[in-house]
Design a protein around this motif. Structure first.
Motif, PDB file in Angstrom:
ATOM      1  N   THR A 148       0.887  -1.303   0.080  1.00 42.56           N
ATOM      2  CA  THR A 148       0.111   0.068  -0.018  1.00 42.56           C
ATOM      3  C   THR A 148       0.838   1.190   0.053  1.00 42.56           C
ATOM      4  N   ALA A 149       2.114   0.981   0.130  1.00 46.95           N
ATOM      5  CA  ALA A 149       3.171   2.250   0.026  1.00 46.95           C
ATOM      6  C   ALA A 149       4.193   1.616  -0.791  1.00 46.95           C
ATOM      7  N   ASP A 150       4.887   2.667  -1.772  1.00 44.72           N
ATOM      8  CA  ASP A 150       5.939   2.399  -2.370  1.00 44.72           C
ATOM      9  C   ASP A 150       7.273   2.638  -1.485  1.00 44.72           C
ATOM     10  N   ILE A 151       7.138   3.827  -1.029  1.00 43.76           N
ATOM     11  CA  ILE A 151       8.465   4.208  -0.327  1.00 43.76           C
ATOM     12  C   ILE A 151       7.865   4.824   1.377  1.00 43.76           C
ATOM     13  N   SER A 152       8.537   4.488   2.235  1.00 47.16           N
ATOM     14  CA  SER A 152       8.312   4.969   3.452  1.00 47.16           C
ATOM     15  C   SER A 152       9.309   5.547   4.335  1.00 47.16           C
ATOM     16  N   LEU A 153       9.090   6.767   4.908  1.00 45.03           N
ATOM     17  CA  LEU A 153       9.982   7.359   5.772  1.00 45.03           C
ATOM     18  C   LEU A 153       9.582   6.949   7.069  1.00 45.03           C
ATOM     19  N   VAL A 154      10.647   6.033   7.512  1.00 45.34           N
ATOM     20  CA  VAL A 154      10.517   5.451   8.986  1.00 45.34           C
ATOM     21  C   VAL A 154      12.005   5.226   9.498  1.00 45.34           C
ATOM     22  N   GLY A 155      12.079   4.671  10.753  1.00 38.14           N
ATOM     23  CA  GLY A 155      13.182   4.380  11.367  1.00 38.14           C
ATOM     24  C   GLY A 155      14.017   3.365  10.859  1.00 38.14           C
ATOM     25  N   PRO A 156      15.342   3.453  10.422  1.00 39.31           N
ATOM     26  CA  PRO A 156      15.994   2.568   9.773  1.00 39.31           C
ATOM     27  C   PRO A 156      16.079   0.945  10.428  1.00 39.31           C
ATOM     28  N   GLU A 157      15.669   1.042  11.707  1.00 43.95           N
ATOM     29  CA  GLU A 157      15.613  -0.216  12.594  1.00 43.95           C
ATOM     30  C   GLU A 157      14.781  -1.208  11.806  1.00 43.95           C
ATOM     31  N   THR A 158      13.563  -0.712  11.164  1.00 41.91           N
ATOM     32  CA  THR A 158      12.518  -1.511  10.751  1.00 41.91           C
ATOM     33  C   THR A 158      13.176  -2.403   9.767  1.00 41.91           C
ATOM     34  N   THR A 159      14.373  -1.937   8.779  1.00 41.78           N
ATOM     35  CA  THR A 159      14.718  -2.838   7.983  1.00 41.78           C
ATOM     36  C   THR A 159      15.575  -4.020   8.573  1.00 41.78           C
ATOM     37  N   ILE A 160      16.321  -3.868   9.842  1.00 37.82           N
ATOM     38  CA  ILE A 160      16.738  -4.908  10.559  1.00 37.82           C
ATOM     39  C   ILE A 160      15.599  -5.780  11.111  1.00 37.82           C
ATOM     40  N   TYR A 161      14.605  -5.274  11.767  1.00 40.50           N
ATOM     41  CA  TYR A 161      13.509  -6.219  11.947  1.00 40.50           C
ATOM     42  C   TYR A 161      13.035  -7.271  11.027  1.00 40.50           C
ATOM     43  N   ILE A 162      12.708  -6.622   9.860  1.00 41.49           N
ATOM     44  CA  ILE A 162      12.069  -7.310   8.906  1.00 41.49           C
ATOM     45  C   ILE A 162      13.116  -8.352   8.284  1.00 41.49           C
ATOM     46  N   PHE A 163      14.380  -8.023   8.084  1.00 42.58           N
ATOM     47  CA  PHE A 163      15.524  -9.031   7.611  1.00 42.58           C
ATOM     48  C   PHE A 163      15.486 -10.045   8.562  1.00 42.58           C
ATOM     49  N   ASN A 164      15.462  -9.848   9.781  1.00 45.59           N
ATOM     50  CA  ASN A 164      15.626 -11.089  10.756  1.00 45.59           C
ATOM     51  C   ASN A 164      14.413 -11.909  10.810  1.00 45.59           C
ATOM     52  N   GLN A 165      13.353 -11.556  10.207  1.00 49.13           N
ATOM     53  CA  GLN A 165      12.160 -12.376  10.279  1.00 49.13           C
ATOM     54  C   GLN A 165      12.222 -13.372   9.067  1.00 49.13           C
ATOM     55  N   LYS A 166      13.205 -13.173   8.136  1.00 46.22           N
ATOM     56  CA  LYS A 166      13.231 -14.204   7.107  1.00 46.22           C
ATOM     57  C   LYS A 166      12.115 -14.479   6.335  1.00 46.22           C
ATOM     58  N   GLY A 167      11.464 -13.255   6.063  1.00 44.58           N
ATOM     59  CA  GLY A 167      10.180 -13.397   5.410  1.00 44.58           C
ATOM     60  C   GLY A 167      10.442 -13.459   3.619  1.00 44.58           C
ATOM     61  N   VAL A 175      20.569  -3.385  20.458  1.00 43.24           N
ATOM     62  CA  VAL A 175      21.145  -4.547  21.290  1.00 43.24           C
ATOM     63  C   VAL A 175      20.807  -3.982  22.798  1.00 43.24           C
ATOM     64  N   GLU A 176      21.296  -2.803  22.983  1.00 45.50           N
ATOM     65  CA  GLU A 176      21.321  -2.289  24.280  1.00 45.50           C
ATOM     66  C   GLU A 176      19.715  -2.090  24.845  1.00 45.50           C
ATOM     67  N   ASN A 177      18.926  -1.956  23.821  1.00 40.48           N
ATOM     68  CA  ASN A 177      17.666  -1.987  24.402  1.00 40.48           C
ATOM     69  C   ASN A 177      16.700  -3.028  24.384  1.00 40.48           C
ATOM     70  N   GLY A 178      17.417  -4.218  23.948  1.00 40.69           N
ATOM     71  CA  GLY A 178      16.925  -5.387  24.206  1.00 40.69           C
ATOM     72  C   GLY A 178      15.982  -6.004  22.943  1.00 40.69           C
ATOM     73  N   VAL A 179      16.087  -5.321  21.962  1.00 45.38           N
ATOM     74  CA  VAL A 179      15.139  -5.565  20.851  1.00 45.38           C
ATOM     75  C   VAL A 179      16.019  -6.244  19.821  1.00 45.38           C
ATOM     76  N   LEU A 180      17.131  -6.601  19.754  1.00 46.06           N
ATOM     77  CA  LEU A 180      18.012  -7.219  19.008  1.00 46.06           C
ATOM     78  C   LEU A 180      18.927  -8.038  19.633  1.00 46.06           C
ATOM     79  N   LYS A 181      19.161  -9.499  19.395  1.00 48.78           N
ATOM     80  CA  LYS A 181      20.182 -10.197  20.288  1.00 48.78           C
ATOM     81  C   LYS A 181      21.358  -9.861  19.651  1.00 48.78           C
ATOM     82  N   ALA A 182      22.411 -10.039  20.316  1.00 47.52           N
ATOM     83  CA  ALA A 182      23.915  -9.597  19.526  1.00 47.52           C
ATOM     84  C   ALA A 182      24.088 -10.450  18.573  1.00 47.52           C
ATOM     85  N   GLU A 183      23.835 -11.838  18.534  1.00 45.69           N
ATOM     86  CA  GLU A 183      24.134 -12.574  17.386  1.00 45.69           C
ATOM     87  C   GLU A 183      22.903 -12.359  16.180  1.00 45.69           C
ATOM     88  N   GLU A 184      22.257 -11.504  16.415  1.00 44.51           N
ATOM     89  CA  GLU A 184      21.113 -11.400  15.276  1.00 44.51           C
ATOM     90  C   GLU A 184      21.820 -10.045  14.520  1.00 44.51           C
TER      91      GLU A 184
END
Length: 338
Positions: free
Chosen positions: A86-105, A308-317
């Motif tokens: 529903t969007a081609d381009i979004s202005l968001v926090g770059p952390e979203t790219t890391i979250y989505i990548f690690n979901q392996k979707g 990592v410091e905020n606990g939303v990403l594991k160091a190994e991720e």
């Protein structure tokens, strides 16, 4: 002779009018020939002024784009819009790219233009503090942003760095309702973006305490992001989009106050001109908008360390190869594609 000169003069005028119209046509793209781009911004804030400038000054249209903008009210929603198409381009926090990548979707996201290089929120207090210290928030409540969002993590990391103990950060209030919750009596402090922050201060409902951008330091808070597929299939559109935003940033750093106010006021109806200019100046003074919109390896490393410091990403991720979620090839070509 006089009768002969008149038709010749009329012909000359007609030719000049045709040439003028043709010249104007080069500067005004035919709306029907513009490439449509569905765009989603995370929130409405002067923090993203270069984008609004690119729209109001016609820089997107100069690049041949017709940008249809909506406000997602959250990076999570902006990222979801990309995945859903529903969007081609979004202005968001770059952390979203890391979250989505690690979901392996099936889909991954990539940053292609870094808009801001500091956090854009400000800490306001209910009571006036003549000389704010971070110890002042100890044992107090702060109305903050949703868990996992960039401003929430910047706040948490700053509290840890400043050793501000026992501060309670409220993270379950929706962004549009935060200011209202504060003015109705909830919280001792609140973390807001401009122009809402200056509006509360101007109304005497809050007092300026600190700039989160200055307190935390360099941080890649907001980026233009698209799916890897969209970037692969539409490189010209992505390049033109990046070009237009770069023009917006350059214009913002050279325009007069009146020009800036006129460019931004349509996007902030009801906000006085002086508050808009004050907001812009605050962001300029902390070097929010870099002339080089590149997400560097150093910035990316800072981002992942904060996650990592905020606990939303594991160091190994942590993503080892930045290029898996970042493509800076477009910003390196800004202004060179014409």
């Amino acid at each position: 002779m006089k009768n002969m000169r008149k038709p010749a003069l009329l012909l000359l005028v007609a030719m000049l009018m045709i040439l003028t119209a043709a010249a104007c046509g080069k500067n005004n793209k035919d709306p029907e020939k513009l490439t449509a781009v569905k765009f989603s911004e995370v929130i409405r804030s002067i923090f993203y002024a270069p984008h609004y400038v690119a729209m109001s000054q016609g820089f997107f249209k100069e690049e041949g784009l017709n940008v249809d903008m909506n406000t997602a009210q959250g990076s999570d929603k902006g990222a979801a819009a990309l995945i859903a198409g529903t969007a081609d381009i979004s202005l968001v926090g770059p952390e979203t790219t890391i979250y989505i990548f690690n979901q392996k979707g099936d889909k991954t996201l990539k940053v292609f233009h870094q808009l801001t290089s500091k956090d854009g929120s400000f800490l306001l207090s209910r009571e006036k503090l003549d000389n704010f210290q971070w110890s002042d928030v100890s044992g107090k409540t702060i109305i903050g942003w949703r868990p996992g969002s960039a401003p929430q993590m910047v706040m948490n990391s700053t509290l840890l760095k400043e050793q501000a103990k026992d501060a309670e950060v409220i993270t379950n209030i929706a962004a549009p309702a935060m200011a209202g919750a504060f003015t109705s009596g909830q919280g001792d402090f609140i973390q807001l973006f401009e122009p809402v922050a200056s509006t509360l201060v101007n109304e005497g409902k809050a007092y300026y305490a600190a700039s989160m951008g200055e307190a935390f330091g360099a941080f890649p808070e907001t980026s233009y992001v698209a799916t890897s597929d969209f970037i692969k299939d539409n490189p010209e559109t992505v390049q033109k989009f990046s070009n237009a935003v770069a023009k917006g940033t350059e214009w913002l750093n050279t325009a007069s106050e009146d020009e800036i106010a006129n460019a931004l006021m349509p996007f902030f109806e009801g906000t006085p001109k002086d508050l808009i200019l004050q907001s812009v100046e605050r962001y300029k003074s902390q070097d929010t908008w870099s002339a080089n919109p590149e997400l560097t390896q150093e910035q990316f490393d800072t981002l992942q360390s904060v996650l990592v410091e905020n606990g939303v990403l594991k160091a190994e991720e942590k993503i080892k190869n930045m290029e898996d979620v970042v493509d800076m090839s477009f910003v390196k070509k800004n202004g060179k594609s014409d």
